[in-house]
Design a protein around this motif. Structure first.
Motif, short mmCIF file in Angstrom:
data_model
loop_
_atom_site.label_atom_id
_atom_site.label_comp_id
_atom_site.label_asym_id
_atom_site.label_seq_id
_atom_site.Cartn_x
_atom_site.Cartn_y
_atom_site.Cartn_z
N ASP A 113 0.82 -1.21 0.00
CA ASP A 113 0.00 0.00 0.00
C ASP A 113 0.85 1.25 0.00
N LEU A 126 -7.44 -4.39 -1.34
CA LEU A 126 -8.29 -5.23 -0.51
C LEU A 126 -8.63 -6.53 -1.21
N ASP A 155 0.03 -5.82 4.89
CA ASP A 155 -1.34 -5.48 5.18
C ASP A 155 -2.37 -6.57 4.87
N LYS A 156 -2.46 -6.98 3.62
CA LYS A 156 -3.47 -7.97 3.24
C LYS A 156 -2.91 -9.37 3.24
N THR A 226 -0.59 -1.30 9.56
CA THR A 226 -1.25 -2.61 9.47
C THR A 226 -0.25 -3.75 9.49
N SER A 300 -3.72 -0.80 13.96
CA SER A 300 -4.38 -0.35 12.75
C SER A 300 -5.87 -0.69 12.73
N THR A 301 -6.69 0.30 12.36
CA THR A 301 -8.13 0.06 12.22
C THR A 301 -8.43 -0.84 11.03
N ASN A 302 -7.46 -1.06 10.12
CA ASN A 302 -7.70 -2.00 9.03
C ASN A 302 -8.02 -3.40 9.55
N HIS A 306 -10.20 -7.03 8.72
CA HIS A 306 -9.54 -8.32 8.49
C HIS A 306 -9.86 -9.36 9.55
#
Length: 459
Positions: A113, A126, A155-156, A226, A300-302, A306
């Protein structure tokens, strides 16, 4: 210490909400495991295809050695994943020493990201989580593996790998981190130069020099976004070895922890006496512990997106209200950039996750009675890994914070709550992270502008 009433209540709510789906999931993975190692049921032709390129193919065909599959997110465009280039060789050597065989089962895509922000590529970000989960499933679909090692950080990638690991939940799973890069340009200096560039006070050459000094070597970016929140989550959920999340890449301790992770994977297969399928670790208590860690660290709010996806893959149903209620009970114990000036290396040096887990356990804010790859409950995660010559050992972690500007005890936190709030209105439900927002800005009344495209925002 007695479990905090809110932790108990939320966990019980999740358990009741998930009862039907969790029971169905556990029955599914039990059926997958009941015939023993699945590669024993492959035909001779199937096995010959699977073993053809291996130096130790005779061991695969004639012995009961466990075979460990590696699912890797290696690429050398992501600094966090570049260290994984060397891991297969390390893992093979460690596997052979532990009486196992090792194969790289497959690779998964990994995007950054930090590179794609503001670009069209960000629209894939995402979606990549589900591609990663699918690619993990493809890698494991050959039924050749008695345990799996998952190499991923960002992140993902970790959420996608967890979804894949849960789907093949009859296979033991060990997550192997790569660690953060050493500290670079201090975060306050980086922010200052960004602001000066935005105001036209310095040129692009100064901005570029500052950014390159911040993101400067192999390893995870050092801010608490994240990627590093993912690493915290894996440790709080017992899928990492204790104290392993924030050890820098390409160091003797980092390699020793990787070797130890391989040894644990070899020990946990159905062929031994410590069989521990991933799906049994991924229960409602483990996910509640992960959410508590998220709140205590100001992560992280991500992960609000998840964690429910990861949990659902294991039959556990988590809702926004669970995050809100847990946040109300869990104090904010850390200030790590962008929620402070320190980075994750400073946080780790101040006592890190081991200190925090110990504090939260003493306050009854974590479930101690969970299953972990370490073979202990969560109390084993208060220990700190050390190298004694070539020998890895764990010793008791610090019971005192070593820097109270970065890490504080439950009794004297930075904030009473974890700072994640549920919002409800006529447009729906959502969450907002207030732990990094000055208190005088917690209520803002103003007109809102609505954009449907990021290009419109920039113009």
């Amino acid at each position: 210490m007695k479990l905090h009433a809110t932790i108990d209540r939320v966990t019980d709510r999740i358990r009741r909400r998930s009862q039907q789906s969790r029971d169905a999931y556990l029955k599914k993975i039990a059926r997958a495991a009941e015939d023993g190692p699945r590669r024993a049921h492959l035909s001779c032709g199937n096995q010959a295809h699977a073993y053809a390129a291996m130096d130790d193919k005779d061991d695969m065909a004639t012995t009961r050695k466990p075979n460990i599959g590696v699912v890797t997110a290696y690429n050398d465009m992501l600094s966090a994943h570049q260290p994984y280039e060397r891991y297969p060789d390390i893992i093979r050597r460690a596997g052979h020493a532990a009486g196992a065989t090792v194969q790289v089962a497959g690779g998964v895509p990994a995007m950054c990201d930090g590179v794609t922000q503001g670009r069209a590529g960000m629209e894939l970000s995402l979606f990549s989580r589900d591609v990663i989960a699918l690619a993990t499933g493809v890698a494991l679909s050959h039924d050749c593996f008695d345990a799996a090692l998952y190499l991923g950080v960002c992140d993902k990638i970790v959420p996608g790998l967890v979804i894949g690991a849960a789907t093949f939940g009859h296979i033991p799973a060990v997550f192997i981190p790569a660690g953060p890069m050493p500290s670079g340009l201090p975060n306050d200096e980086k922010s200052k130069i960004r602001q000066q560039f935005a105001a036209g006070e310095v040129g692009r050459d100064a901005l570029m020099a500052a950014e390159m000094a911040s993101y400067h070597s192999p390893g995870t970016c050092t801010f608490y976004g994240t990627a590093n929140s993912n690493q915290m989550l894996m440790e709080f959920m017992g899928l990492h070895l204790p104290g392993s999340s924030f050890v820098n890449p390409n160091t003797p301790l980092r390699e020793a922890l990787t070797v130890a992770g391989v040894e644990r994977a070899a020990a946990m297969t159905r062929l031994g006496n410590e069989y521990l399928p991933a799906g049994e670790i991924l229960d409602e208590k483990a996910f509640v512990n992960g959410i508590v860690g998220l709140m205590a660290t100001g992560g992280s709010t991500n992960l609000v997106m998840h964690i429910p996806a990861m949990a659902r893959a294991a039959g556990v149903l988590i809702d926004i209200e669970d995050f809100h209620d847990l946040s109300e009970a869990v104090p904010l114990m850390a200030r790590v950039y962008p929620n402070g000036l320190a980075d994750v290396n400073h946080f780790h040096a101040a006592g890190g996750l081991g200190y925090m887990i110990g504090q939260l356990l003493e306050a009854g804010l974590l479930h101690p009675d969970v299953r972990t790859i370490n073979g202990t409950g969560l109390d084993g995660y208060t220990a700190e890994p050390k190298l004694d010559g070539d020998r890895l050992r764990w010793e008791a972690g610090s019971k005192d914070t070593l820097n109270d500007r970065i890490l504080r005890p439950v009794s004297d936190p930075f904030a009473r709550t974890g700072g994640l709030k549920q919002l409800e209105g006529n447009l729906g439900r959502g969450v907002i992270k207030v732990s990094a927002v000055a208190e005088e800005r917690h209520v803002i009344e103003a007109k809102a502008r609505v954009f449907s495209d990021q290009e419109d925002v920039k113009t």
